[in-house]
Design a protein around this motif. Structure first.
Motif, PDB file in Angstrom:
ATOM      1  N   LEU A  93       0.807  -1.212   0.000  1.00 47.03           N
ATOM      2  CA  LEU A  93       0.000   0.000   0.000  1.00 47.03           C
ATOM      3  C   LEU A  93       0.845   1.268   0.000  1.00 47.03           C
ATOM      4  O   LEU A  93       0.669   2.133  -0.838  1.00 47.03           O
ATOM      5  N   LEU A  94       1.759   1.390   0.952  1.00 45.10           N
ATOM      6  CA  LEU A  94       2.609   2.572   1.065  1.00 45.10           C
ATOM      7  C   LEU A  94       4.068   2.148   1.027  1.00 45.10           C
ATOM      8  O   LEU A  94       4.433   1.129   1.618  1.00 45.10           O
ATOM      9  N   ILE A 125       1.459   6.215  -2.228  1.00 40.90           N
ATOM     10  CA  ILE A 125       0.471   5.144  -2.158  1.00 40.90           C
ATOM     11  C   ILE A 125       0.375   4.447  -3.509  1.00 40.90           C
ATOM     12  O   ILE A 125       0.504   5.071  -4.561  1.00 40.90           O
ATOM     13  N   SER A 150      -4.577   0.001  -3.611  1.00 46.08           N
ATOM     14  CA  SER A 150      -5.561   0.622  -2.719  1.00 46.08           C
ATOM     15  C   SER A 150      -6.977   0.252  -3.156  1.00 46.08           C
ATOM     16  O   SER A 150      -7.833  -0.074  -2.324  1.00 46.08           O
TER      17      SER A 150
END
Length: 157
Positions: free
Chosen positions: A82-83, A107, A112
């Motif tokens: 995700l990050l 991100i 996501s």
């Protein structure tokens, strides 16, 4: 003749073994530092890219300073990357102390969306998280430290 070769071999190998044996005991008992996420906030969007500020707390439980050249980090939720991001110019962490550090991360938009879709399909499931951090040190004896923290966030009581 055989004896001279034997002594020559011992004269070369024995000092190497002593040096290597000494190096193995040279590094003191090193305890892994810890990295914890303490804050997460969205930064102003730049076009289609959304970035986040991640507040970290890095703890050095050792009797020697931890001098870092840089770090890379990744946060996964339900197995989706995700990050992620990198940071340099990290201050030295004194022995037996901790520092707050704010880094930014980008991100992964597609992951996501996949995460949101999977959460909508099973809203009562817990969210598995995994934080992976690679710390690059300035030390030749300990050039890289890999840390990982994992767990679950329960969505229902």
């Amino acid at each position: 003749m055989k004896t001279i070769k034997h002594y020559r071999f011992l004269a070369i190998v024995l000092p190497l073994l002593i040096v290597l044996g000494g190096c193995a005991h040279w590094r003191p008992q090193f305890e892994q530092p810890t990295v914890k996420v303490v804050t997460l906030r969205a930064l102003p969007a730049e076009g289609m890219e959304q970035r986040f500020a991640i507040g970290l707390r890095i703890t050095n439980p050792n009797s020697v300073p931890l001098n870092l050249a840089g770090m890379s980090y990744r946060l996964r939720l339900n197995s989706y990357d995700l990050l992620s991001g990198v940071a340099s110019d990290i201050p030295s962490i004194a022995p037996y102390s901790e520092i707050p550090l704010e880094v930014s991360a980008g991100i992964n938009l597609l992951n996501s969306l996949r995460l949101v879709r999977s959460l909508m399909a099973r809203p009562d499931e817990a969210i598995a998280y995994e934080l992976s951090v690679k710390l690059e040190t300035t030390s030749r004896l300990l050039p890289m430290i890999r840390l990982q923290e994992a767990g679950e966030i329960k969505l229902s009581p």
